[in-house]
Design a protein around this motif. Structure first.
Motif, PDB file in Angstrom:
ATOM      1  N   MET A 110       1.038   4.147  -2.911  1.00  3.77           N
ATOM      2  CA  MET A 110       0.763   5.561  -2.660  1.00  3.77           C
ATOM      3  C   MET A 110       1.980   6.421  -3.016  1.00  3.77           C
ATOM      4  N   ALA A 121       0.828  -1.208   0.000  1.00  6.95           N
ATOM      5  CA  ALA A 121       0.000   0.000   0.000  1.00  6.95           C
ATOM      6  C   ALA A 121       0.859   1.252   0.000  1.00  6.95           C
ATOM      7  N   LYS A 155       0.520   3.297  -9.843  1.00  9.08           N
ATOM      8  CA  LYS A 155      -0.099   2.370  -8.891  1.00  9.08           C
ATOM      9  C   LYS A 155       0.412   0.942  -9.044  1.00  9.08           C
ATOM     10  N   ASP A 170      -4.397   1.300   2.503  1.00 10.60           N
ATOM     11  CA  ASP A 170      -4.475   2.478   1.634  1.00 10.60           C
ATOM     12  C   ASP A 170      -5.471   3.488   2.188  1.00 10.60           C
TER      13      ASP A 170
END
Length: 423
Positions: free
Chosen positions: A132, A128, A329, A190
């Motif tokens: 980010m 995660a 991502k 997330d």
């Protein structure tokens, strides 16, 4: 995000410590009703999609002025600082309920779920963070190089898990089930990162007295919920906490998560659901069927025509968002997972299935709901429309790319005869 529903046919009453019934039975003889339908992630995603298309169509029609008039219409008591536009009520008010449900799921995961064990949580949390950090870095590089708007770095960090899970459910049926669990756990982490960003980055006009009052109201809520207070009393105290936090300058949606973190989530005797489970079960239909769609209706609305979209997509803001979500991502998630599994010698849920993980990670680029929220908090001018265009293009692109890769991987597993286990 996953919805941990009780087994069909069980009647669970969920009592407080004083024995008072908090809510009625979670199911009625195993029947599936309208509220159960709204709890399904794919249904919520479909409703969100339909509302978004409606908003785009209305904002692009000759009746655009009516859409803007509704969005800007002010409601609420001005004496207490709550004379707000309808669109602001949708963002600051309704999304607080969404973050309440998110917070309940986070609390359960930290208490009894995947994140309760540091070793089990380590890999999806690292993934995660990678998912980010990479989009934020890409956005910053694009906008610094092109003299753009670097302050929008947080926009591409979010994932709309409802859309992501819907895509996986439709196109990745033959993929190992552990990958879906990995994505859900990653999404929980997330969400937690998104909450921290909103709470710390988007505070303004800080008022210490109002903040202390809000914290006091949250403390009262925590005491009442453990005493099994009536839901109506909890709702009133929660609204007071929201008002105080809103007046403090901290974005009021965070109040929902803060209240949720005080709700007991531990296992109960006799296989009874925890209070957090019951609250999530009750409030999820409202957030999926009303709160999030209404927010999206006012957040998405923009004029869609080739000239406008073309001008928007030439902006470094839109380019940073699109590249960040579509490319950043999956690169961030896969790279961080690889590093966590190989270099740190952590247990890899996707070991031996990196192509499957890549396909799943592409769906994480669907950064719709929270990305729109962060965009509305970041830009209050023309850049906001540009950011919306970037979010829409990136989300559609990630959905199409993820669908294609998931279909390919599902066919690979089908030819093998059975899914590849994920260990």
């Amino acid at each position: 995000m996953g919805d941990h529903q009780p087994r069909a046919g069980r009647r669970r009453t969920g009592r407080g410590q004083n024995g008072r019934v908090l809510f009625g039975p979670l199911t009625r003889g195993g029947e599936r009703n309208f509220l159960d339908t709204l709890r399904a992630e794919n249904v919520g995603a479909l409703l969100l999609l339909l509302v978004s298309v409606l908003a785009l169509a209305w904002a692009s029609s000759p009746w655009e002025s009516a859409y803007r008039a509704i969005s800007d219409f002010r409601l609420g008591p001005g004496q207490v600082g709550l004379d707000l536009p309808v669109a602001t009520w949708a963002t600051d008010g309704l999304l607080a309920f969404f973050f309440f449900v998110v917070g309940l799921e986070l609390k359960r995961e930290f208490t009894t779920g995947e994140l309760s064990s540091p070793r089990r949580a380590a890999l999806p949390v690292i993934a995660a963070l990678g998912g980010m950090a990479a989009p934020a870095l890409i956005y910053l590089l694009v906008n610094l190089a092109a003299d753009g708007q670097p302050r929008g770095w947080a926009i591409p960090t979010a994932t709309d898990i409802a859309f992501a899970v819907a895509v996986i459910s439709a196109f990745g049926r033959r993929l190992p089930t552990a990958l879906r669990a990995f994505l859900l756990t990653l999404a929980v982490a997330d969400d937690f990162g998104g909450i921290i960003i909103i709470a710390t980055v988007f505070a303004h006009g800080f008022n210490l007295v109002a903040l202390l009052a809000g914290l006091a109201a949250i403390g009262v809520f925590a005491w009442l919920v453990r005493r099994g207070a009536h839901p109506a009393v909890l709702l009133v105290v929660g609204v007071l906490a929201w008002w105080a936090i809103h007046s403090s300058g901290i974005h009021a949606t965070i109040t929902g998560a803060a209240l949720a973190f005080t709700v007991p989530a531990g296992a109960r005797k006799d296989d009874e659901p925890s209070v957090a489970e019951r609250f999530e079960h009750v409030w999820r239909p409202f957030t999926a069927g009303f709160a999030v769609p209404v927010f999206a209706f006012f957040a998405v609305g923009m004029r869609v025509d080739p000239a406008t979209i073309g001008d928007s997509l030439s902006s470094p803001v839109a380019i940073g968002i699109i590249v960040g979500l579509v490319v950043g991502k999956p690169i961030g998630i896969v790279t961080a997972t690889l590093l966590g599994a190989r270099l740190l010698r952590l247990h890899a849920e996707a070991k031996g299935a990196w192509l499957d993980l890549l396909a799943v990670s592409c769906t994480a680029g669907i950064g719709f709901t929270v990305s729109l929220l962060v965009s509305s908090l970041t830009f209050q001018n023309g850049a906001g429309e540009v950011a919306k265009a970037g979010i829409l293009v990136a989300s559609v692109s990630s959905a199409v790319l993820g669908s294609a890769l998931l279909t390919w991987r599902s066919r690979v597993h089908e030819r093998r005869g059975d899914p590849v286990p994920v260990t």
